[in-house]
Write a protein that holds these residues in place. Structure first.
Motif: not given
Length: 366
Positions: A69-74, A79-80, A94-100, A199-202
């Protein structure tokens, strides 16, 4: 959990029927469930608490990847990670989503659109779309859970459906922990407050339409009523103010004309009476009307200045006594008359009541 949550196992086709596995939960309790279309009236029941609709999708449709989770904190890191996941994904769109919470989920944009289209046909809005495998424990062990007729097996995001060949290849002889219904319900109950990944992002983010809380409709009605009342009261107040100012000006006009003519005169008749008294005998008399009008106009902004002992003689000179508690106001009246081209002389006199008094004479310029 506040409110209700309605969970639907989303079908793989946009033209699929409304019947699907579903669960309704509220306050940590399972209210109802089924594998039919019985969820439809519950999604539109306005008499009950507002419902959050959550779509669940299986591992065959979504690829999950677990991260620290620390790798996706910001926001920049998420986004990266999303762009990298889309770049590595197979498929044209494709469609991707991320979370904290440390999840990266990748699916196909066409599949996302299919789920949303299916919901549109059912006249329901999907608030969130969650990979079912993200609800299983993330502790380094294999876990399995049943979502109605669908069985999901996952280990830290590596997920698969109940397929013997995949089980043999990926799980082998490892022990698989079973998530019982009570444990799964606990995870359902926490979804309304926050999902592990949505998944409802972007481009597929939910555009929410504002809807008033039925419990606050009375407050809105009162607020609208107050706004309408203010909208009516403001012009009415201005009209009353203008009427009061017009009344004061009329009284001042009548007072000047009365003093000039030596008899009571109303504001409406002042001009006619003055013209009659002046007659039509020459330019000097015509000047008297202009002088009185000019004096009245100069006094209008100085509400504390009063005029008395007004007199006009045949030589073309207007005399008056100006009285005010504010001597500066009297001086401003005199200055205004001079600026408008009149020859003005002024002599201070004793007012008798503590107010400043000035005897003025005014005549036309040479």
């Amino acid at each position: 959990m506040v409110g209700r949550a309605l969970l639907l196992w989303l079908p793989g086709r946009a033209d699929a029927p409304a019947a699907c596995p579903w669960w309704e939960v509220a306050d940590g309790r399972l209210l109802a469930h089924g594998t039919d279309s019985g969820w439809l009236p519950r999604s539109a029941d306005r008499a009950r608490e507002p419902v959050t609709t959550i779509g669940l999708v299986g591992p065959a449709d979504v690829r999950l990847e677990a991260r620290d989770p620390d790798d996706l904190a910001s926001a920049q890191a998420r986004t990266a990670a999303r762009l990298q996941a889309e770049d590595k994904a197979l498929g044209a769109d494709p469609h991707a989503a991320t979370s904290t919470a440390g999840w990266i989920a990748t699916t196909d944009a066409a599949r996302m659109q299919g789920w949303l289209d299916w919901a549109t046909v059912q006249d329901v809005a999907l608030d969130r779309i969650v990979p079912a495998a993200a609800l299983l424990p993330r502790d380094g062990d294999w876990h399995e859970a049943r979502f109605g007729p669908h069985k999901v097996i996952a280990k830290d995001g590596l997920a698969m459906p109940d397929d013997p060949a995949l089980m043999a290849a990926l799980v082998g002889d490892d022990f698989v922990h079973s998530l019982d219904n009570e444990a799964l319900l606990d995870r359902f109950a926490n979804l309304e407050d926050g999902v592990p990944i949505d998944l409802r992002q972007g481009r597929f983010a939910r555009v929410r339409r504002w809807k008033p809380d039925p419990k606050r409709l009375r407050e809105f009605a009162i607020l609208v009523g107050l706004i309408l009342l203010a909208a009516i009261a403001i012009p009415v107040a201005k009209a009353l103010k203008w009427d009061a100012e017009a009344g004061a000006l009329d009284r001042e006009t009548a007072a000047i004309a009365t003093a000039a003519l030596g008899r009571p005169v109303t504001a409406e008749a002042a001009e006619a009476e003055l013209r009659t008294a002046l007659g039509s005998g020459g330019a000097a008399r015509a000047d008297a009307t202009q002088m009185i009008a000019s004096l009245l106009a100069a006094m209008q902004p100085e509400v504390g200045v009063e005029a008395g002992m007004i007199d006009w003689n045949a030589s073309g000179t207007l005399s008056a006594r100006l009285v005010s508690a504010d001597s500066a106001a009297v001086n401003r009246v005199l200055l205004t008359l001079q600026q408008r081209g009149w020859i003005v002389t002024a002599n201070p006199v004793a007012g008798g009541d503590g107010r400043a008094a000035v005897d003025l004479t005014m005549r036309g310029g040479a």
